[in-house]
Motif scaffolding. Structure first.
Motif, PDB file in Angstrom:
ATOM      1  N   VAL A  15     105.794  39.119  31.741  1.00  0.00           N
ATOM      2  CA  VAL A  15     105.416  39.255  30.781  1.00  0.00           C
ATOM      3  C   VAL A  15     103.935  40.252  30.790  1.00  0.00           C
ATOM      4  O   VAL A  15     104.247  41.456  30.652  1.00  0.00           O
ATOM      5  CB  VAL A  15     106.720  39.004  29.767  1.00  0.00           C
ATOM      6  N   ASP A  16     102.936  39.405  31.180  1.00  0.00           N
ATOM      7  CA  ASP A  16     101.878  39.721  30.996  1.00  0.00           C
ATOM      8  C   ASP A  16     102.187  41.313  31.734  1.00  0.00           C
ATOM      9  O   ASP A  16     101.000  42.331  31.916  1.00  0.00           O
ATOM     10  CB  ASP A  16     100.522  38.582  31.547  1.00  0.00           C
ATOM     11  N   ASP A  17     102.249  41.306  33.554  1.00  0.00           N
ATOM     12  CA  ASP A  17     102.158  42.235  34.472  1.00  0.00           C
ATOM     13  C   ASP A  17     102.632  43.467  34.511  1.00  0.00           C
ATOM     14  O   ASP A  17     102.297  44.562  34.554  1.00  0.00           O
ATOM     15  CB  ASP A  17     102.327  41.767  35.588  1.00  0.00           C
ATOM     16  N   HIS A  18     103.755  43.366  33.328  1.00  0.00           N
ATOM     17  CA  HIS A  18     105.192  44.484  33.381  1.00  0.00           C
ATOM     18  C   HIS A  18     105.488  44.577  32.183  1.00  0.00           C
ATOM     19  O   HIS A  18     107.092  44.426  31.769  1.00  0.00           O
ATOM     20  CB  HIS A  18     105.811  44.147  34.557  1.00  0.00           C
ATOM     21  N   GLY A  19     105.298  44.186  30.411  1.00  0.00           N
ATOM     22  CA  GLY A  19     105.610  44.286  29.722  1.00  0.00           C
ATOM     23  C   GLY A  19     106.140  45.494  29.503  1.00  0.00           C
ATOM     24  O   GLY A  19     107.415  45.513  29.110  1.00  0.00           O
ATOM     25  N   ASP A  20     105.488  46.265  29.180  1.00  0.00           N
ATOM     26  CA  ASP A  20     105.596  47.795  29.573  1.00  0.00           C
ATOM     27  C   ASP A  20     107.508  48.198  29.799  1.00  0.00           C
ATOM     28  O   ASP A  20     108.534  48.132  29.765  1.00  0.00           O
ATOM     29  CB  ASP A  20     104.929  49.197  30.098  1.00  0.00           C
ATOM     30  N   LYS A  53     112.140  40.415  22.598  1.00  0.00           N
ATOM     31  CA  LYS A  53     110.980  40.818  22.879  1.00  0.00           C
ATOM     32  C   LYS A  53     109.882  40.363  22.275  1.00  0.00           C
ATOM     33  O   LYS A  53     108.956  39.857  23.386  1.00  0.00           O
ATOM     34  CB  LYS A  53     110.648  42.653  22.230  1.00  0.00           C
ATOM     35  N   GLY A  54     110.249  39.760  21.435  1.00  0.00           N
ATOM     36  CA  GLY A  54     108.960  39.103  20.637  1.00  0.00           C
ATOM     37  C   GLY A  54     109.370  37.640  21.064  1.00  0.00           C
ATOM     38  O   GLY A  54     107.957  36.681  21.259  1.00  0.00           O
ATOM     39  N   GLY A  55     110.237  37.028  21.822  1.00  0.00           N
ATOM     40  CA  GLY A  55     110.143  35.590  22.344  1.00  0.00           C
ATOM     41  C   GLY A  55     109.819  36.449  24.041  1.00  0.00           C
ATOM     42  O   GLY A  55     108.912  35.037  23.563  1.00  0.00           O
ATOM     43  N   LEU A  56     109.848  36.594  24.580  1.00  0.00           N
ATOM     44  CA  LEU A  56     109.016  37.018  25.284  1.00  0.00           C
ATOM     45  C   LEU A  56     107.729  37.568  26.006  1.00  0.00           C
ATOM     46  O   LEU A  56     107.424  36.839  26.420  1.00  0.00           O
ATOM     47  CB  LEU A  56     110.223  38.012  26.621  1.00  0.00           C
ATOM     48  N   ASP A  57     107.536  37.585  25.129  1.00  0.00           N
ATOM     49  CA  ASP A  57     106.079  38.584  24.243  1.00  0.00           C
ATOM     50  C   ASP A  57     104.681  37.513  24.000  1.00  0.00           C
ATOM     51  O   ASP A  57     104.042  37.506  24.096  1.00  0.00           O
ATOM     52  CB  ASP A  57     105.660  39.230  23.238  1.00  0.00           C
ATOM     53  N   GLY A  58     105.946  36.468  23.022  1.00  0.00           N
ATOM     54  CA  GLY A  58     105.487  35.254  23.605  1.00  0.00           C
ATOM     55  C   GLY A  58     104.609  33.641  24.132  1.00  0.00           C
ATOM     56  O   GLY A  58     104.776  33.239  23.712  1.00  0.00           O
ATOM     57  N   LEU A  59     105.535  34.245  25.018  1.00  0.00           N
ATOM     58  CA  LEU A  59     105.408  33.490  25.854  1.00  0.00           C
ATOM     59  C   LEU A  59     103.883  32.368  26.013  1.00  0.00           C
ATOM     60  O   LEU A  59     104.011  31.471  26.337  1.00  0.00           O
ATOM     61  CB  LEU A  59     106.168  33.276  27.089  1.00  0.00           C
ATOM     62  N   ASP A  60     103.339  33.652  26.192  1.00  0.00           N
ATOM     63  CA  ASP A  60     102.020  32.498  26.627  1.00  0.00           C
ATOM     64  C   ASP A  60     100.934  33.640  25.354  1.00  0.00           C
ATOM     65  O   ASP A  60      99.818  32.779  25.532  1.00  0.00           O
ATOM     66  CB  ASP A  60     100.879  34.741  26.837  1.00  0.00           C
ATOM     67  N   GLY A  61     102.081  33.184  23.877  1.00  0.00           N
ATOM     68  CA  GLY A  61     100.659  32.450  22.596  1.00  0.00           C
ATOM     69  C   GLY A  61     100.257  34.038  22.109  1.00  0.00           C
ATOM     70  O   GLY A  61      99.910  34.015  20.994  1.00  0.00           O
ATOM     71  N   GLN A  62     100.761  34.837  23.221  1.00  0.00           N
ATOM     72  CA  GLN A  62     100.220  36.267  22.457  1.00  0.00           C
ATOM     73  C   GLN A  62     101.088  37.041  22.043  1.00  0.00           C
ATOM     74  O   GLN A  62     102.135  37.076  22.812  1.00  0.00           O
ATOM     75  CB  GLN A  62      98.719  37.015  22.684  1.00  0.00           C
ATOM     76  N   ASP A  63     100.527  37.712  20.974  1.00  0.00           N
ATOM     77  CA  ASP A  63     101.449  38.995  21.117  1.00  0.00           C
ATOM     78  C   ASP A  63     101.488  40.135  21.084  1.00  0.00           C
ATOM     79  O   ASP A  63     100.806  41.597  20.288  1.00  0.00           O
ATOM     80  CB  ASP A  63     102.367  38.618  19.665  1.00  0.00           C
ATOM     81  N   ASP A  64     101.135  40.481  22.511  1.00  0.00           N
ATOM     82  CA  ASP A  64      99.981  41.201  22.924  1.00  0.00           C
ATOM     83  C   ASP A  64     100.981  42.379  24.012  1.00  0.00           C
ATOM     84  O   ASP A  64     100.463  43.529  24.140  1.00  0.00           O
ATOM     85  CB  ASP A  64      98.205  41.419  23.268  1.00  0.00           C
TER      86      ASP A  64
END
Length: 71
Positions: A15-20, A53-64
């Protein structure tokens, strides 16, 4: 490290690398489900996509990483 921690770390890296791309895929899946149900469950599908989307985005503790806008 347990198998689930390892899986969570890999998903977080993805998700960090390919979130879009992940966000686009979730939107497409939601659109497909909405089309197949004839729009009958549009609100519920949109909520599910947003929660995913929110659950996957929040895996690293950030919503970004994933855009929160649902098509």
């Amino acid at each position: 490290m347990s198998m689930f921690d390892n899986l969570k770390d890999k998903a977080s890296d993805l998700v960090d690398d390919h979130g879009d791309k992940v966000g686009e895929g979730l939107d497409k899946a939601g659109d497909f489900a909405d089309e197949k149900t004839g729009g009958k469950y549009s609100d519920q599908i949109d909520q599910g996509v947003d929660q995913a989307k929110g659950g996957l985005d929040g895996l690293d503790g950030q919503d970004d990483d994933i855009d929160g806008d649902n098509q």
